[in-house]
Design a protein around this motif. Sequence first.
Motif, PDB file in Angstrom:
ATOM      1  N   GLU A   1      75.124 -16.627 -81.760  1.00 45.69           N
ATOM      2  CA  GLU A   1      74.125 -17.504 -81.096  1.00 45.69           C
ATOM      3  C   GLU A   1      75.158 -18.169 -80.550  1.00 45.69           C
ATOM      4  OE1 GLU A   1      71.137 -21.692 -81.915  1.00 45.69           O
ATOM      5  OE2 GLU A   1      71.768 -20.763 -83.869  1.00 45.69           O
ATOM      6  N   ARG A   2      76.125 -18.726 -80.223  1.00 42.38           N
ATOM      7  CA  ARG A   2      76.736 -19.069 -79.238  1.00 42.38           C
ATOM      8  C   ARG A   2      77.318 -18.571 -78.363  1.00 42.38           C
ATOM      9  NH1 ARG A   2      77.056 -22.754 -77.718  1.00 42.38           N
ATOM     10  NH2 ARG A   2      79.051 -23.522 -77.806  1.00 42.38           N
ATOM     11  N   LEU A   3      77.893 -17.580 -78.680  1.00 45.61           N
ATOM     12  CA  LEU A   3      77.877 -16.264 -77.728  1.00 45.61           C
ATOM     13  C   LEU A   3      77.302 -16.290 -77.163  1.00 45.61           C
ATOM     14  CD1 LEU A   3      80.554 -14.482 -77.100  1.00 45.61           C
ATOM     15  CD2 LEU A   3      79.301 -12.472 -78.760  1.00 45.61           C
ATOM     16  N   LEU A   4      75.988 -16.013 -77.312  1.00 42.75           N
ATOM     17  CA  LEU A   4      75.066 -15.561 -76.233  1.00 42.75           C
ATOM     18  C   LEU A   4      74.644 -17.002 -74.989  1.00 42.75           C
ATOM     19  CD1 LEU A   4      72.043 -14.132 -78.461  1.00 42.75           C
ATOM     20  CD2 LEU A   4      73.612 -12.671 -76.619  1.00 42.75           C
ATOM     21  N   ASP A   5      75.126 -17.737 -75.859  1.00 40.32           N
ATOM     22  CA  ASP A   5      75.004 -19.205 -74.700  1.00 40.32           C
ATOM     23  C   ASP A   5      76.064 -19.847 -74.168  1.00 40.32           C
ATOM     24  OD1 ASP A   5      72.372 -19.540 -76.606  1.00 40.32           O
ATOM     25  OD2 ASP A   5      73.768 -21.487 -77.891  1.00 40.32           O
ATOM     26  N   ALA A   6      76.548 -19.389 -74.120  1.00 35.03           N
ATOM     27  CA  ALA A   6      78.671 -18.905 -73.463  1.00 35.03           C
ATOM     28  C   ALA A   6      78.456 -18.033 -72.718  1.00 35.03           C
ATOM     29  CB  ALA A   6      79.329 -18.492 -74.018  1.00 35.03           C
ATOM     30  N   VAL A   7      77.684 -16.505 -72.792  1.00 34.81           N
ATOM     31  CA  VAL A   7      77.846 -15.592 -71.837  1.00 34.81           C
ATOM     32  C   VAL A   7      77.360 -16.332 -71.022  1.00 34.81           C
ATOM     33  CG1 VAL A   7      76.447 -13.802 -71.765  1.00 34.81           C
ATOM     34  CG2 VAL A   7      78.016 -13.996 -73.188  1.00 34.81           C
ATOM     35  N   ALA A   8      74.991 -16.708 -71.161  1.00 33.23           N
ATOM     36  CA  ALA A   8      74.500 -17.295 -69.823  1.00 33.23           C
ATOM     37  C   ALA A   8      75.576 -18.924 -69.374  1.00 33.23           C
ATOM     38  CB  ALA A   8      73.394 -18.328 -70.846  1.00 33.23           C
ATOM     39  N   GLU A   9      75.706 -19.117 -69.668  1.00 32.94           N
ATOM     40  CA  GLU A   9      76.742 -20.455 -69.030  1.00 32.94           C
ATOM     41  C   GLU A   9      77.695 -19.881 -68.567  1.00 32.94           C
ATOM     42  OE1 GLU A   9      78.887 -24.717 -70.264  1.00 32.94           O
ATOM     43  OE2 GLU A   9      77.505 -23.612 -71.725  1.00 32.94           O
ATOM     44  N   ALA A  10      78.267 -19.232 -68.435  1.00 32.37           N
ATOM     45  CA  ALA A  10      79.637 -18.462 -67.960  1.00 32.37           C
ATOM     46  C   ALA A  10      79.062 -18.194 -66.813  1.00 32.37           C
ATOM     47  CB  ALA A  10      80.683 -17.210 -68.871  1.00 32.37           C
ATOM     48  N   ASP A  11      80.469 -18.317 -66.160  1.00 34.03           N
ATOM     49  CA  ASP A  11      80.488 -17.596 -64.706  1.00 34.03           C
ATOM     50  C   ASP A  11      81.738 -16.782 -64.623  1.00 34.03           C
ATOM     51  OD1 ASP A  11      80.910 -17.386 -61.977  1.00 34.03           O
ATOM     52  OD2 ASP A  11      81.231 -18.545 -61.434  1.00 34.03           O
ATOM     53  N   PRO A  12      81.702 -15.089 -64.443  1.00 27.36           N
ATOM     54  CA  PRO A  12      82.910 -14.749 -64.108  1.00 27.36           C
ATOM     55  C   PRO A  12      83.394 -14.243 -62.826  1.00 27.36           C
ATOM     56  CG  PRO A  12      80.539 -13.335 -64.264  1.00 27.36           C
ATOM     57  CD  PRO A  12      80.436 -14.476 -64.497  1.00 27.36           C
ATOM     58  N   THR A  13      82.610 -14.909 -61.933  1.00 27.33           N
ATOM     59  CA  THR A  13      83.557 -14.666 -59.856  1.00 27.33           C
ATOM     60  C   THR A  13      84.525 -14.650 -60.369  1.00 27.33           C
ATOM     61  OG1 THR A  13      80.660 -15.617 -59.632  1.00 27.33           O
ATOM     62  CG2 THR A  13      82.692 -14.829 -57.780  1.00 27.33           C
TER      63      THR A  13
END
Length: 397
Positions: A286-298
Amino acid sequence: MAELRDPGTAAGAGVLEKRLACRSREEFARDVWARTALLTRGASDFSDLFSADAVDELISRRGLRTPFLRVAKDGSTLPESSFTAPGGVGATISDQLDDTAVWRAFADGATLVLQALQRTWEPVADFSSGLSAELGHPVQANAYVTPPQSRGFDAHYDVHDVFIVQIEGTKRWLVHEPVHPDPLRDQPWTDHRSAVTEAAKGKAYIDTVLGPGDTLYLPRGWLHAARAQGEVSIHLTFGIHCWTRYALAEHLAQAALALLREDPRMRTSLPLGAEPPAGDIGFVRERLLDAVAEADPTPSFCRARRSQGRPAPLGPLAQLAAVDGLLPTSAVRLRGALEARLVGSRLTTRVGWLDLPRSDLRAVSRLLAGDVRTAGDLGLALAERLLRAGVLVPAGQ
């Protein structure tokens, strides 16, 4: 301030349309790129890029070392020790090209592969830089020099796209559709050797002889093999090391993990025992999915892109003269292939980054927009700083 970038990075030099595919960038992107092979007859006169004389000069007079040359025969690469030797007086190295050994191998039917010509031959370097800027992907250039009626490599696929440019002589190409479409960089053809061998026995998608001026585009994964005809064949390959969605996913995952490092709940120890409890797995997911939604890979993706290419050459002596003789009327320009971006007050480039005072932001924005011609346009202090950083160069360099 919004992000600004060097427009030359995106605009490119038009080599795709003018010299390689005879199609606009938009047409090539829509109909060909990463989809299908493309044969173009009489695309351009490439005598300005490379020649037999260039081959001889590189091998006999430039002091090249491995891995700038590979030698292959009948599908196998020869050991480097068979065509290298010590450099002689004043050169304490043991792997410079031995032109006599290279000649003997070539006379015996071996193909010479001059690698990374974007680093050793200026016309090819300039062409590669223009193509890379236009496509937005890194480009490497190799030359393949094959004796008459000889082949260098068996049917195989590459893990990068290629433009094949016939320079001199003729070569017959057999091209087959992929057995493993869109391979990643760690998925070489040898992982599918039996499938490649079997597919190469079937009817070719393209069976053609390339002559001087002809080009052939192959997406990664497309099978190919070639044989010189009745004379020496010289062709260039421009290898396009494509960025993929998988690579973007890697940067997204890294950015997400960086966020999770700052979450105290993620740093706590798991309970004693050999297996992680189901509740912990669910919480981490759950936390990983939240982090993926928030993260900026640019940011990391852009840094990786910059690291895969090199800026245009810079002459140290000319640069020092430009600094020492700097006047308001001194003609200057942004260094080529720099991948310059201004994000907020930070200028990032392939040669590093600079934090700028607010008073310099307008001038740097004008520089990135191509609206700077002299040091006076920027201001002498800023122009000197950018010259010393290798971001700005004298206009004649």
